[in-house]
Each structure stands twice: as structure tokens, then as C-alpha cells.
Design a protein around this motif. Structure first.
Motif, PDB file in Angstrom:
ATOM      1  N   HIS A 215      -4.905   9.938  -6.247  1.00 24.76           N
ATOM      2  CA  HIS A 215      -4.919   8.500  -6.508  1.00 24.76           C
ATOM      3  C   HIS A 215      -5.061   7.678  -5.239  1.00 24.76           C
TER       4      HIS A 215
ATOM      5  N   ARG B   9      -9.310   0.355   0.689  1.00 29.49           N
ATOM      6  CA  ARG B   9      -8.945  -1.054   0.785  1.00 29.49           C
ATOM      7  C   ARG B   9      -8.052  -1.345   1.980  1.00 29.49           C
TER       8      ARG B   9
ATOM      9  N   HIS C  33       0.812  -1.200   0.000  1.00 26.62           N
ATOM     10  CA  HIS C  33       0.000   0.000   0.000  1.00 26.62           C
ATOM     11  C   HIS C  33       0.854   1.262   0.000  1.00 26.62           C
TER      12      HIS C  33
ATOM     13  N   MET D  53      -6.819   8.123  -2.656  1.00 23.74           N
ATOM     14  CA  MET D  53      -8.108   8.077  -1.967  1.00 23.74           C
ATOM     15  C   MET D  53      -8.814   6.715  -2.127  1.00 23.74           C
ATOM     16  N   PRO D  54      -8.979   6.212  -3.341  1.00 23.25           N
ATOM     17  CA  PRO D  54      -9.616   4.890  -3.430  1.00 23.25           C
ATOM     18  C   PRO D  54      -8.756   3.769  -2.851  1.00 23.25           C
ATOM     19  N   PHE D  55      -7.453   3.977  -2.818  1.00 23.35           N
ATOM     20  CA  PHE D  55      -6.632   2.928  -2.213  1.00 23.35           C
ATOM     21  C   PHE D  55      -6.880   2.836  -0.712  1.00 23.35           C
TER      22      PHE D  55
ATOM     23  N   MET E 275     -16.328  -0.168  -1.130  1.00 22.93           N
ATOM     24  CA  MET E 275     -15.231   0.733  -1.492  1.00 22.93           C
ATOM     25  C   MET E 275     -15.813   2.080  -1.881  1.00 22.93           C
TER      26      MET E 275
ATOM     27  N   MET F 285     -10.116  -0.537 -10.470  1.00 19.04           N
ATOM     28  CA  MET F 285     -10.604  -0.671  -9.097  1.00 19.04           C
ATOM     29  C   MET F 285     -11.975  -0.033  -8.913  1.00 19.04           C
TER      30      MET F 285
ATOM     31  N   PRO G 289      -6.268   5.767 -10.681  1.00 18.28           N
ATOM     32  CA  PRO G 289      -5.295   5.396  -9.648  1.00 18.28           C
ATOM     33  C   PRO G 289      -4.434   4.174 -10.000  1.00 18.28           C
TER      34      PRO G 289
ATOM     35  N   ASN H  38     -15.011   5.403  -1.516  1.00 21.88           N
ATOM     36  CA  ASN H  38     -14.260   6.455  -2.211  1.00 21.88           C
ATOM     37  C   ASN H  38     -15.088   7.729  -2.253  1.00 21.88           C
TER      38      ASN H  38
END
Lengths: 313, 621, 279
Positions: free
Chosen positions: B284, B291, B273, B286-288, B382, C129, C97, B384
Motif C-alpha cells: 500500500h 506523493r 504520511h 508504494m503509491p503513497f 504519480m 488515488m 491503498p 507508482n
């Protein structure tokens, strides 16, 4: 015409067409066999990451996996038929996964749930992530999505059931577990400086020899076609005029030429299609609001048709 | 009941604390004068001394985060950044210790704050910093024998393309190619140049067992004086054990059925991560973050947004989130807390052997909340949903679905009606039902009361956070101790329980859910009042963030979730974080797992683990 | 008394057990047939079982739901049917992303200059994703998140890199799956038309119809089409680019007018982006 003596059928002399060689007609039995197999598919209780939560949600009361005979999640690989690889497969985890897979009794199926299990997903570039479980195990169904919703997973499971329905007991490719001798276990990867697939030992050794000879090692050998593409990528902003003038770069590259040809064909097709549609709308142009309505209805119907066709497939 | 002894606090603010430090250690403690940085730089020879003084005299008893940063390319040094807090509340005391990149070595702070244990091991694993005095300095997320220290800036992964996203190859000449095609082995692997296949040994397993005295001869087991003479037995649990909430692994040394020691092994979901986070741009990530703790993605979003907004706030041209945006944030985060605690309670009962009925009841309610998330943010899990300075979109007027596939059945609810029904009727009812269902049950009590006791001073020392800490009698909640968003104006109590066992950790989750409902009930009228206010965040797709460092933390359902971000390297304001670190509550709470389990039976391990409530996406990152 | 707690707990399970059948009695067998019943069962007033009988009845997804992206193509303007809304500005590829979007910007074969049309567009859904950033940041509303989640396949090498043919879906599809959102977006643009068309119309002194629910499905009126200058958006891609790139070596010196147009286009695009940012 001479009467065919039915007994002749049993003689080994009787000519059997090639595609029928070695077959026994057991279609109804196959059906029964497939039905029982697909209706009691026990998944392994085994979650990896985010997708596992959706897998549990699928098994829970709202989506109720037991309607498919799959609610019996077994914690032991010895009792399960289906491995739902639900989440990111890391290099550290792939070792136990392969071991678990080897411990599952045949017939066994693997469902790659989510983008990560199918091909690495958003974490693909990570140094500890396996780009898809199919690099180590044979996968039967891929369910895209990040994460797939419970309904998407159910669709994938139904796809797996359909796959099983399409199998035949007579085809050794479909039911390899009735072959002679024990099945070959999948070699378990080794954790060295990086993960090592025993099946790739030769390749790695070859690279090691290169290193011993003092040749560059560990560098990426980029396939030639990819290299060409890369140079083409770096160029286009400044070079296309030159390229057009000299007429060499594109023409020399058969791949690109093929692509261009394909594109031309696609464009031509599109033109034809758009022409048709335009004509159609011109014909129906007079009552404007009605057209709108018609168009909508038509569109929707077409869409549904498309979906149906896809489903049937 | 043990009352926490709050140490004598001399200084009241971090400024006075810093001046006290400088007074006490002249020369060894210096201000961090870099632009946008805060706190002090401590000479590494004095680090332990300074830390002890900080803890004992200044009252900074809680080490929240300890992480390494590699300044390769800016300065030839690496540094450890520590964030220490008082459990009595207040802002952080940030201190740093620098070391050479070539020979990275620092003293370990494990004796001062045992909670530094895993975090130092992580820094060793990913950055190669040697911690002198650490008793168990082994790789924690990767395996023993892995090549190199991947978080160092000059370490490149096998699928390396460029230092930073966006990658050039995607546009304008983006002919698709899979990363596998360009790797020499066709896989995500990269071997070092001096790698000899013949001498290959898999050290990853061996190293785990080496200290434990592996193996037991069953023939030796015999009765002595009528008792079964038992030998030590090493049992491996996981990584696919059904009760480990993912891919967690424990190596348990047993004497008979009693646990002598327990070593957690993690990293089975280490998906890089932070490395990816440093390649990513600010947006970028933010959506990671969704998880990380995939059960409470809204909370993760919130923490990250707060951390980066702190940096934005140092620059000009910054509009903080509108009041409505803050309200919706709190709404989402508190709903997430409820979702998470439903899940935690349900699966704690699973671990106790009440297989699936309580879990099914609990997550049935979860579905209703997820429906709301799906209609608002677009995804069940998820989400986001948060952006820097705002949100993705306002709440929809109606939670409206459209038939798209064959057999689709549509639903159509008014969002506010749905919410108020959910918050006023449905959730309180189901919490009461869970309470009625489980709390009084004698079976649950006999399995949980007095099991897995964690005394408060130990909880603080191990940097435990969230329900785990508060169930031990420490009323430490970031929402109150270091308030953010609109929490100061909301009325709620910090739930505390004093027995520190599994039963209390179960009860405190019920309490917290009730407190969340209380907050939500206050949010609803605010939502009605602020209708129409804009909520959108910044609209740049590749924002530049002012230089500096920041540590944003939120009270996530699992505990204190912190993001340490550094923006460095570009005068205009970098598009990519230089350092992006997640202080994961699940990861650090696990430090206390071993001590909690010792002396209990092997069957209690799963229950204790369940009561900590870990999620592996966050533990391993 | 010992055991009281257990009995209390069992009473809860009994209530759940009873509730499971309460609906059956209440609706007397019509539980799964009627839309109203479905809505009650899936809403907040339901008690007991609320199972979705998946393949037979599916829970329709809300408008904002996002799965994989798709590209919007024109289908309401008769003159431009099938044309991409995408101008290959590359923002989606940059903002993605996990970097799963590949775009080949179209170039004019005669001049070699970029034209606002994607030549190829790929999305690797094994990397995607589903975050929705591409749709959120697209200044032309040309990429949207699909609602179709039924995508399981038996093979990933063939099916999991979506090319432009597979990604393209008509605008009316987007309107049909997300009517409210599509209306909001059209209002933000100032008309149902493509932003470029709207700009051209504005330049020509024409105003687009205000987007409402009623004119959502209308075929665009003729003046709108006439207002459209050819180079901004070539009437049909086939007209502009079927020429093999190697052949017209003589055409290399670009007509300055066309080059100027292309330049202008980019400027306009930048202005648009800036405008959106400022907002």
C-alpha cells in the motif's frame, strides 16, 4: 376581448405570476455580464500540494490557461476571482485558506482540484487532514483525479465557465453579491486540541455537557442505520441461513428492503436488456466476422453518443 | 575556497567502529541483539558522550536520520534511532537510545550534530519525547495545543477504523459509508474528554511569536544622526506566499531590511504520511511514496523499494530485481532527476524575479519526459512504477495512445526511438539552452553570487544533502558513497562546486543534469541488450516481509532520501510495517535555511529558499 | 563586457519567439488541422509552441494511462451479456491503498452461501488515488483503469461514489481503449473469455482460440457457451437471485450439490490465485 391597455402593465395591480415576481427581464445583459466574468477569471496563485504542480503545468505553455483568460495568477486574494484549492487541505492550512477566501472580493468561485480537496483523498484518514474543503467553503466545481491531469483541470474550468453561463442576473441565488449589505464572512476555524469550526460550537458544547454529567463523551455516536449495517456486516458469513429461516432481519430493516427492491428492479431491467442484446446478436449471427466488425462500430458509436450526451448535460 | 577537513578516521568499517565504541564505553554500549536489527543500543546517560566520540574520533560526521519508534505492545519503550555516516563514504553506524514510554526523555544531540534539530522536534511533536538540552523544543508539524502525540501506537485518529489495512468493513459486506457519517461531529475531529470550550485559546500563532518580541511602534521610528533608526520588525511570509514552493511559512525578524533571524514554520501540508504508512500494508505504501516529493516520484519509489528489498533479502525465497529492471529503474530515476532540476532552476529564476519565462522554457522540456512516464507507468506525476523486486511492467513497445474522447488526437512513437532522441538530442540541447540563457546573465550573477553562503563544515553539521551539500564543496553522493542498484558499473562524476552560494547551487544542478544525461546514454545500449528479460516484481498482493529493520537510501534529486522501516510483531513476517519513517531531504535541508539567511536582505530569502529546492509534500509528509 | 550575458539570454528568447511562428510558416495554416502535424508538434521534433488546444483537440492518453477504475462486464458472449467479470473475491478491496473500494459479496438467497458475483460495488473517487493496484492485482481482469478524465462535477455527494451501475462498462470498451494491453492479458489468460469460462472449457476438453488482434472483436463461438456449467457462472443473474431472501424459509437446507459446487468454485479460485503467485 377587451384591448389590454399596456399602461396597465406598469400598475402594481397587474397580476404577475408567482415565478415572475421580482424579476426584471435582463437576459441579454446577463449574457454580456456572464461572458465578461467567465472570460477573465483570475485564479489565485496558491498551490497546496501535488495538484499545484499540475495546475502550474496547466498554466504553462503546453496547455496554456491564457486561452481561457485565466493566465493572470494573482498572488493577492484581493485581485483574484477564483480559488483553485489544489491539493490536500490540512487542518493547519484550512485556517489561512478560509482567511484568504474571506479576503477575496465577490464574485468569487472555488474549484476543488483533485480527490484531496474534494473529499480528503487518499489521506482522508489522516489526523491532520480536512475531508474536503467543502466542509468550510462553498465549492463550485469538483475535479476528481489524483492528481487530475492538466486536461482534466481544463475540463473542470470549462465546467465552471458553463456554470457561470447558466447564471442569471435576475436570480438572487446566482448573484448574491448584489444583495443588501456586506457579505457574511466565513467563520475562521480555530486550532484548539483539534480543529474547531465555529459553526459547530453548539454541537461541541452539547458534548461537553454530556461529559460534565459523567456520561460517555468523545465516543462516537454511530447513527442507528449505520449500526444496523454494521451488525449486518459482521453477521453475513455465518448468519444468513438463520436470517433466511426466521425471515426477520432483512424484513425488519426497511432500508435493506428498499435496497433489495431496487436491486430486483435493476436485475429485471438488466435481464430485459441482455435479452434484447442477445436477440440482436442472434439475428445478426450468420456472417460471423462481419458481426464482429458491426459490433465494434456500433459499440463505439454508442459510446461516443453517451459521451456527447454527458457533455451536453 | 574552503577545503573540508576530513577528520582523522580510525575505524574503517562499522564493525570495527562498534568494537571501538564498546571498548571505549564498556557497559554503556551494547549490541542490538534483536532479530534482524543492527547497530548498538547506547545508554541514554552516555548518549551525548558516545555521539561526540563517534563524530570526533571515529569520523561519523554526518547524521543522516534520527527518528523515534514506539514499541508499544512489544516492549514498553520508545527508542530513537540514529543513522550516522562518514562524508568520506561507507555504510552507516546505527545507534539507538531507549526510553520509557510513560516518561519519555532523552538527551538532545543538537550540540553534536545540529542537523538533529528538526528531527528531534519532529520526534517531540509526534511521539512526545522530551529532549533535554534542545533550545527550541516546540511542535513542528502540528500546532501548539494539539491533543496528544499522534504517532504513538495507542493514539487513534478520528477516523480510526482498525489497526491495519485491509479493513474488514470493505469486503465481503462492504456497504459503502463515508467516514464522516460515523464520526460524532461529522468531521475528521476528535476532542479530548476534559476539553472546555470556554477556556479555549488558539495557542498556535501566539507560540510562534512569543520569543521574538512582537510588534513595533511606528511612531518610535525617527532619524538619529541622519540615519533612520530602525526597530526590529517581525514579518510573516507564507504559508501562501507565491515563492514558498507550496505552503511553507517563515517568520523573519528584520532590522531595516537585513535579516536578523529566520524561523521556518512548517506542517501546513502535514498529511500524516507515516501514520497512514503504518496502517498500510507494505504494498500500500508504494503509491503513497509518490506523493512525498511529487516532482520526483520515481526516485521515491526506488528508495522505498530498496528499503523493503533489504528486508526481503534477509529471508529466503527472494529474487532480487533482474538486470533489466535495475536498468529501467536507473533510467527512470535519472530522468526524474532531470525533470526535477528543470523545475528547480525554472522556479529559482521565478523567485529571483524573472517571472515565468525561464520556468516556462524549463518545464516545456519536462512535458516530453512526462509523456514518456505516462506511456510507461500510467501517470504523469504519480508513477507508482516500482515494485519489490522489479517493476510494474516493462517499457511498452510503442508509446501508443488511443482515441477515447471526442476530438482526441492520437500519438504513436516507438519507445526506444523516442528515448534515444530524447536523451541524445533533446535534453542536452535544452540544458545547453538553459545554460546559454541564464548562466552568463549579469543580473542573475549580481543577485546570486555570494548570497546564501553555506560553508562545507556547516553543511555537514546541518545534515544538508544533495545539491545543497555538494555546492558547498562536499563531494558526497549516495550513488558513489554507498552505492546501490547498478550505479557502481556506470561512469559518471559527482558534481561538486565550491562556493556554496545560490549561483553555485544553480550551476550544480546544470552539472547534475549533464551527468544524468551521461548515465542515460550508458543505459540505452543496456536496455537494447536486455530486451525480453522479465522485470516483474513479487506478485503477492499482501506480501509478508521478514522481521527486522532496514534503512534504504537513495540520492534523490533533492538530496538523500531515506526510508527507515521496521518489520516487527508477527512471527510469520508482518503484512504491515511497524515503523515507516521517511528521511526527507527537503525537511532536513531546511535546518540550514535560518543560518544561511542571516545578514542578507529580505529579498534574498526567497532566492535562498528557491536554491535549496524544497517540496512541501516531503517536508511536511 | 557588462551586459553581454543579458544579450546572450535575450537571443535565446528571440529564438523561442521565432520558433513559435516557424511552425505556422512551415505548415502554412494547416498546423492544427492534420493528424501528422499534430504528431510532429507533440513529438520530439517540435520547436516552439506545442500548445494543445484543449477542448478542440485533446491529447489522447496512452494505453497504460490510469484515472479511475471501472468494472468489466461481458458483452462478447451472447448468452452472458451484461454479466460482471468480477467474482467478488475482494482482492481489489484489500489491495487498495486508501481503501476506497467497498464490495458486497453476492449470496445465494436459497442457501446463504457466497456466490462469485458482486451484489454491490462502490468506489469513492474522492478517496481513490488512481494508483492502479486494483487493476494490476485482479486475478480475473475484471477491474480496469479508465481513461476518461473528464469527470468534473458540481456536486460531490451525488456523483462521487460510483456504484456498480456507473462503474460497469463492457469488455469491448476496454478492448477499444487499450487494445495492446487487452491482448496481452488475454494471452496470459489463454483466451478472450473469462478465466472461469476458460477453466470450464478446459475441463470439457475444449480449447479457446488463441487471442490475436484479428479475433479480438469476434462474438464468442457457440461451443464455448455450451461448455459453461450453469452454477459456475449463472447464465443470468436475474435467474439466480430475484427471489426475496425472506420468503423461501423452506429452502434453507441447501441442496448439497449446489453447495459443493460453490465450494469447488472457491477452491478453483484459490488455485488460480496461487498459480498467479507462483508465476
Amino acid at each position: 376581448m377587451a384591448q389590454l391597455d399596456l399602461r396597465e402593465l406598469h400598475s402594481t395591480e397587474f397580476p404577475v405570476p408567482d415565478e415572475m415576481q421580482g424579476n426584471v427581464a435582463i437576459t441579454s445583459l446577463s449574457k454580456l455580464y456572464n461572458w465578461s466574468r467567465r472570460s477573465s477569471m483570475w485564479p489565485m496563485l496558491f498551490g497546496l500540494a501535488c495538484c499545484a504542480i499540475e495546475m502550474i503545468a496547466t498554466a504553462a505553455s503546453r496547455y496554456d490557461l491564457s486561452r481561457f483568460g485565466m493566465e493572470v495568477m494573482r498572488a493577492s486574494p484581493r485581485q483574484s476571482d477564483l480559488m483553485i484549492v489544489s491539493g490536500t487541505v490540512t487542518k493547519k492550512m484550512v485556517v489561512p485558506i478560509v482567511r484568504l477566501y474571506n479576503q477575496m472580493p465577490e464574485p468569487k468561485y472555488v474549484l476543488a482540484m483533485g480527490a484531496c480537496a474534494s473529499g480528503g483523498g487518499p489521506f482522508k484518514e489522516g489526523y491532520n487532514v480536512v475531508s474536503g474543503i467543502d466542509q468550510y467553503l462553498p465549492v463550485d466545481v469538483y475535479v476528481p483525479g489524483c492528481p487530475p491531469t492538466p486536461q482534466a483541470l481544463l475540463y473542470g474550468l470549462i465546467a465552471l465557465q458553463k456554470k457561470i453561463d447558466g447564471q442569471s442576473l435576475a436570480n438572487m441565488d446566482d448573484v448574491p453579491w448584489y444583495g443588501v449589505g456586506p457579505a457574511e464572512p466565513t467563520p475562521v476555524p480555530i486550532l484548539g486540541p483539534d480543529i474547531i469550526d465555529p459553526r459547530q460550537m453548539d454541537l461541541i458544547r452539547r458534548q461537553a455537557e454530556l461529559a460534565a454529567q459523567g456520561k460517555p463523551y468523545g465516543l462516537r455516536e454511530i447513527p442507528e442505520s449505520a449500526l444496523k449495517r454494521q451488525t449486518a456486516q459482521i453477521a453475513p458469513k455465518t448468519k444468513p441461513q438463520i436470517a433466511a429461516a426466521s425471515g426477520t432481519v432483512e424484513a425488519d430493516d426497511p432500508e435493506k428492503a428498499a435496497r433489495l427492491a431496487k436491486r430486483e428492479a435493476a436485475l429485471a431491467r438488466k435481464k430485459a436488456e441482455s435479452g434484447e442484446t442477445a436477440a440482436a446478436s442472434v439475428v445478426a449471427d450468420a456472417p460471423a466476422p462481419a458481426t464482429g466488425g458491426d459490433k465494434k462500430a456500433f459499440d463505439k458509436a454508442a459510446m461516443l453518443e453517451k459521451i456527447r450526451a454527458k457533455k451536453a448535460k | 575556497m574552503t577545503v573540508t577537513e576530513i577528520p582523522l578516521v580510525e575505524a574503517t568499517t562499522s564493525e570495527t567502529a562498534i568494537s571501538r565504541l564498546k571498548e571505549r564505553f564498556p557497559g554503556a554500549v551494547q549490541d542490538d541483539s534483536r532479530h534482524g536489527y543492527s547497530g548498538v543500543v547506547v545508554d541514554k546517560s552516555k548518549l551525548v558522550e558516545v555521539a561526540t566520540y563517534m563524530r570526533d574520533t571515529l569520523g561519523y560526521d554526518y547524521l543522516s536520520s534520527a527518528t523515534a519508534v514506539d514499541y508499544h505492545g512489544i516492549a514498553d519503550s520508545m527508542e530513537m534511532v540514529y543513522h550516522a555516516y562518514r562524508t568520506a563514504g561507507g555504510p552507516a553506524l546505527v545507534f539507538k537510545a531507549q526510553t520509557d514510554r510513560a516518561k519519555a526523555e532523552l538527551p538532545s544531540l543538537i550540540d553534536v550534530w545540529p542537523g538533529a534539530d528538526f528531527q528531534e522536534r519532529e520526534a517531540y511533536d509526534l511521539y512526545g519525547i522530551q529532549f533535554a538540552g534542545h533550545p527550541n523544543l516546540k511542535r513542528i508539524l502540528l500546532w501548539e495545543g494539539f491533543n496528544g502525540y499522534p504517532m504513538r501506537k495507542d493514539w487513534r485518529e478520528a477516523y480510526y477504523e482498525e489497526e491495519h489495512k485491509p479493513f474488514e468493513s470493505r469486503w465481503p459486506a462492504g456497504w459503502v459509508r463515508r467516514a464522516e457519517e460515523l464520526n460524532v461531529y461529522g468531521k475528521n475531529v476528535h476532542y479530548p474528554a476534559d476539553f472546555d470550550l470556554a477556556k479555549l485559546t488558539d495557542k498556535s500563532e501566539e507560540s510562534l511569536y512569543s520569543d521574538l518580541g512582537l510588534g513595533v511602534n511606528v511612531q518610535d521610528l525617527s532619524t538619529e544622526n541622519g540615519h533612520l533608526k530602525t526597530d526590529k520588525l517581525v514579518v510573516n511570509m507564507g504559508p501562501h506566499h507565491p515563492s514558498t514552493h507550496g505552503v511553507f511559512r517563515m517568520i523573519v525578524t528584520l532590522d531595516g531590511e537585513t535579516i536578523e533571524s529566520l524561523e521556518p514554520v512548517m506542517g501546513y501540508l502535514h498529511r500524516n504520511h507515516e501514520k497512514i504508512g503504518e496502517r498500510n500494508s507494505w504494498n500500500h505504501n508504494m503509491p503513497f511514496t509518490d506523493r512525498l516529493d511529487y516532482l520526483s516520484s520515481m526516485g521515491n519509489n526506488h528508495g522505498y523499494a530498496l528499503a523493503v528489498e533489504q528486508l526481503f533479502a534477509t529471508g529466503n525465497k527472494w529474487n532480487p530485481p533482474s538486470y533489466r529492471a535495475e536498468c529501467i529503474r536507473v533510467l527512470m530515476v535519472e530522468l526524474t532527476r532531470i525533470v526535477n532540476h528543470y523545475w528547480a532552476i525554472g522556479f529559482l529564476l521565478n523567485d529571483l524575479g524573472a517571472f515565468f519565462t525561464p520556468a516556462l522554457y524549463a518545464i516545456a522540456e519536462r512535458e516530453k519526459i512526462l509523456d514518456f512516464f505516462e506511456a510507461t507507468a500510467g501517470a504523469r506525476m504519480m508513477c507508482n512504477y516500482m515494485r519489490f523486486g522489479g517493476l510494474y511492467k516493462d517499457l511498452p513497445e510503442r508509446m501508443h495512445s488511443v482515441a477515447n474522447l471526442i476530438n482526441d488526437k492520437v500519438r504513436d512513437f516507438n519507445t526506444m526511438e523516442y528515448l534515444s532522441e530524447l536523451i541524445n538530442e533533446r535534453i542536452p540541447r535544452s540544458i545547453d539552452e538553459l545554460d546559454e540563457f541564464l548562466t552568463a546573465s549579469e543580473i542573475i550573477k549580481s543577485r546570486t553570487v555570494g548570497v546564501g553562503y553555506l560553508p562545507p563544515e556547516m553543511a555537514i553539521a546541518y545534515s544538508a544533502a544533495g545539491p545543497l551539500l555538494r555546492a558547498s564543496g562536499v563531494p558526497y553522493d549516495v550513488r558513489r558513497a554507498d552505492p546501490y542498484s547498478i550505479y557502481p558499473e556506470l561512469e559518471f562524476d559527482v558534481a561538486v562546486r565550491y562556493n556554496g552560494d545560490i549561483y553555485d547551487r544553480y550551476l550544480i544542478r546544470l552539472d547534475e543534469m549533464r551527468e544524468s544525461v551521461r548515465i542515460l546514454k550508458q543505459i540505452l545500449p543496456r536496455l537494447e541488450k536486455t530486451k525480453g528479460e522479465p522485470v516483474a516484481g513479487i506478485s503477492q498482493y499482501m506480501p509478508r516481509v521478514p522481521m527486522g529493520e532496514s534503512y534504504g537510501r537513495v540520492e534523490n534529486p533533492k538530496g538523500e532520501l531515506g526510508y527507515y522501516v521496521v518489520s516487527a510483531g508477527d512471527e510469520k513476517g508482518p503484512q504491515n510495517p511497524w515503523r515507516y519513517h521517511v528521511r526527507a531531504p527537503s525537511f532536513i535541508n531546511l535546518t540550514a535555511l535560518g543560518p544561511m539567511c542571516v545578514g542578507h536582505k529580505v529579498a534574498d530569502v526567497v532566492a535562498i529558499l528557491g536554491s535549496i529546492d524544497i517540496v512541501l509534500g516531503e517536508t511536511d509528509r | 563586457m557588462f551586459g553581454q550575458g543579458i544579450v546572450k539570454g535575450l537571443w535565446v528568447t528571440f529564438k523561442h519567439f521565432f520558433n513559435t511562428y516557424a511552425d505556422d510558416i512551415k505548415y502554412a495554416g494547416r498546423k492544427y488541422l492534420r493528424q501528422e502535424n499534430f504528431e510532429v508538434r507533440q513529438g520530439l521534433r517540435s520547436q516552439g509552441a506545442f500548445t494543445v488546444q484543449y477542448p478542440d483537440e485533446k491529447l489522447a492518453v496512452p494505453e497504460r494511462f490510469r484515472f479511475t477504475p471501472f468494472l468489466v462486464t461481458e458483452d462478447t458472449d451472447p448468452a452472458r451479456v451484461g454479466e460482471d467479470w468480477c467474482t467478488s473475491c475482494g482482492i481489489c478491496a484489500k489491495v487498495c491503498p486508501p481503501q476506497c473500494i467497498w464490495i458486497v459479496r453476492g449470496t445465494d438467497p436459497n442457501t446463504g452461501r457466497p456466490v462469485p458475483q458482486p451484489e454491490a460495488f462502490f468506489i469513492d473517487i474522492d478517496i481513490c488515488m488512481n494508483c492502479g493496484f486494483c487493476a494490476e492485482f485482479c486475478p480475473f481482469d475484471a477491474i480496469k483503469m479508465d481513461h476518461n478524465y473528464e469527470m468534473a462535477s458540481y456536486d460531490r455527494t451525488m456523483h462521487h461514489i460510483h456504484d456498480k451501475d456507473r462503474l460497469s462498462k463492457p469488455l469491448s470498451y476496454w478492448k477499444s481503449i487499450a487494445p495492446t494491453t487487452a491482448l496481452e492479458e488475454a494471452n496470459a489468460r489463454g483466451g478472450w473469455e473469462h478465466p472461469d469460462v476458460l477453466k470450464a472449457m478446459k475441463k470439457a476438453g475444449k480449447t479457446a482460440d488463441k487471442p490475436t488482434k484479428d479475433n479480438m472483436w469476434n462474438v464468442l463461438s457457440a461451443p464455448a457457451n455450451q461448455a459453461l456449467p450453469a452454477p459456475t457462472a449463472p447464465a443470468s443473474p436475474a435467474e439466480a437471485k430475484p427471489v426475496p431472501p425472506a420468503a423461501p424459509a423452506a429452502a434453507a437446507p441447501a441442496p448439497s450439490a449446489e453447495g459443493g459446487k460453490a465450494k469447488f468454485d472457491k477452491q478453483a479460485m484459490l488455485a488460480k490465485i496461487r498459480e498467479k503467485k507462483a508465476k
